[in-house]
Write an enzyme that holds these catalytic residues in place. Structure first.
Site, PDB file in Angstrom:
ATOM      1  NE  ARG A 139      16.883  20.767  52.033  1.00  0.00           N
ATOM      2  CZ  ARG A 139      18.095  21.004  52.519  1.00  0.00           C
ATOM      3  NH1 ARG A 139      18.776  22.043  52.096  1.00  0.00           N
ATOM      4  NH2 ARG A 139      18.641  20.204  53.414  1.00  0.00           N
TER       5      ARG A 139
ATOM      6  N   GLY B 248      20.843  18.913  56.311  1.00  0.00           N
ATOM      7  CA  GLY B 248      20.091  19.950  57.009  1.00  0.00           C
ATOM      8  C   GLY B 248      18.863  19.489  57.764  1.00  0.00           C
TER       9      GLY B 248
ATOM     10  CB  THR C 115      28.485  22.084  57.219  1.00  0.00           C
ATOM     11  OG1 THR C 115      28.410  21.408  55.945  1.00  0.00           O
ATOM     12  CG2 THR C 115      29.679  21.539  57.988  1.00  0.00           C
ATOM     13  N   GLY C 116      25.993  19.977  56.997  1.00  0.00           N
ATOM     14  CA  GLY C 116      25.617  18.570  56.935  1.00  0.00           C
ATOM     15  C   GLY C 116      24.210  18.425  56.401  1.00  0.00           C
TER      16      GLY C 116
ATOM     17  CB  THR D  76      27.245  24.521  53.975  1.00  0.00           C
ATOM     18  OG1 THR D  76      26.052  24.096  53.360  1.00  0.00           O
ATOM     19  CG2 THR D  76      26.953  25.646  54.940  1.00  0.00           C
TER      20      THR D  76
HETATM   21  N1  ASP Z   1      23.318  22.017  55.722  1.00  0.00           N
HETATM   22  C1  ASP Z   1      23.107  22.363  54.360  1.00  0.00           C
HETATM   23  C2  ASP Z   1      21.685  22.098  53.982  1.00  0.00           C
HETATM   24  O1  ASP Z   1      21.142  21.086  54.391  1.00  0.00           O
HETATM   25  C3  ASP Z   1      24.004  21.617  53.425  1.00  0.00           C
HETATM   26  C4  ASP Z   1      25.458  21.670  53.764  1.00  0.00           C
HETATM   27  O2  ASP Z   1      25.834  21.800  54.921  1.00  0.00           O
HETATM   28  O3  ASP Z   1      26.267  21.613  52.847  1.00  0.00           O
HETATM   29  O4  ASP Z   1      21.124  22.855  53.238  1.00  0.00           O
END
Ligand code: ASP
Length: 345
Positions: free
Chosen positions: A239, A265, A262-263, A211
């Site tokens: 989703r 989600g 980011t992480g 992200t």
């Molecule tokens: N947070 C984002 C999600 O769960 C994914 C990411 O941070 O890369 O969609």
């Protein structure tokens, strides 16, 4: 009679004293006298995940750093010329959406059906207004669609076909879904599917949340934040992650801070992470660093919520904590204090 009057006056006096000494809510975080607020600050991320030095080639590392640096320097030159925080957030994220290295726009990860479904959001800390889109498949720059929702509609969030039609009607560039799909993401999806039904093949690419996000404090003292993503590899179609959810993946308030996450989600949504950083500062009097650290390294880590965030407060202090192996990240201030980093050290 006299006694009753004395008791009454005494009570009144005590009440008055109580009102004067009662706690007035949390004190604002203490700012050391020596601290000088930078004229502007920009921080960006390109996702958190299993990026370890031994898993990345020097060439890969250099490419990611160059991608981050290009977006950072573009934002820096805008801020130098006096651009507004919101415009910088949008411009920088558009660049990262176009960079196929990152999981946003072109080069986004794919759903289990092999399509790109994109989420994005943006928030203006000055007005407290926000815009978001989720599950869009044909708008080249999802962050601009989010901005349009904020600026040109009565709503905060639009999804799927409705969001696409709205963005199209407002002149945003449309593309075929295939535009977003690149071969390495198709390979990643194949691997993820094998993993789900057999032994894990490993490798850092599959455990990376790419992200993108940006947070800005501009010269006028305004804060803004934005986040854009393709979500997670092999996600079910439909989703929606934290990135387009105001308060979970993105938040900005001029009185406190701007945050982009980011992480994984689902953990960020359940813990309302971006807003929690601001709330701890606002109601608990915590500093930006303490608030961000206690969520990422404490609360989230304890429950297995992998990821990180970038944040800047109204005094221009930056926090970029992550509990994964690495996080693509970069920051710069008007005074030229610059950082471009991937790993923990
Ligand atoms: N947070 C984002 C999600 O769960 C994914 C990411 O941070 O890369 O969609």
């Amino acid at each position: 009679m006299l006694l009753r009057t004395i008791v009454l006056l005494n009570g009144l006096l005590l009440l008055l004293l109580g009102a004067c000494t009662a706690p007035k809510g949390p004190a604002a975080p203490q700012i050391p006298d020596t601290y000088v607020r930078p004229r502007y600050v920009l921080a960006i991320h390109g996702g958190a995940g299993a990026m370890r030095r031994e898993l990345m080639s020097a060439e890969q590392e250099a490419r990611y750093k160059a991608g981050l640096e290009a977006a950072l320097m573009h934002g820096d030159s805008m801020l130098q010329a006096g651009a507004a925080a919101l415009d910088v957030v949008e411009a920088v994220i558009r660049m990262l959406e176009d960079d196929t290295l990152f999981n946003a726009g072109r080069g986004a990860v794919l759903t289990s059906e092999g399509r790109a479904e994109l989420d994005a959001s943006i928030m203006d800390g000055a007005r407290g207004s926000a815009g978001a889109v989720a599950g869009i498949t044909t708008i080249r720059h999802p962050i601009s669609a989010a901005r349009k929702v904020m600026d040109a509609s009565q709503h905060v969030m639009m999804t799927g076909r409705g969001a696409e039609t709205f963005a199209e009607n407002h002149g945003l560039e449309t593309v075929d879904n295939r535009f977003f799909i690149i071969p390495s993401r198709e390979a990643q999806l194949r691997k993820a599917k094998e993993q789900a039904s057999g032994p894990a093949p490993g490798g850092w690419e599959g455990r990376k949340f790419g992200t993108v996000g940006a947070v800005v404090l501009d010269a006028a003292g305004n804060l803004a934040a934005g986040t854009s993503t393709g979500g997670m590899t092999n996600k079910r179609f439909g989703r929606v992650g934290d990135a387009p959810i105001i308060g979970a993946g993105t938040y900005a308030d001029n009185a406190v801070c701007a945050v982009s996450c980011t992480g994984h989600g689902e953990y960020f949504i359940r813990n309302v992470v971006a807003y929690d950083v601001a709330a701890r500062m606002r109601y608990g009097g915590e500093s930006l660093g303490a608030a961000a650290d206690s969520i990422i390294y404490g609360k989230l880590k304890r429950i297995g919520g992998e990821g990180g965030l970038i944040a800047v407060d109204r005094m221009g202090r930056i926090a970029m904590p992550f509990n994964s192996d690495g996080m693509f990240r970069a920051s710069i201030t008007a005074e030229g204090r610059k950082e471009v980093a991937i790993y923990r050290d």
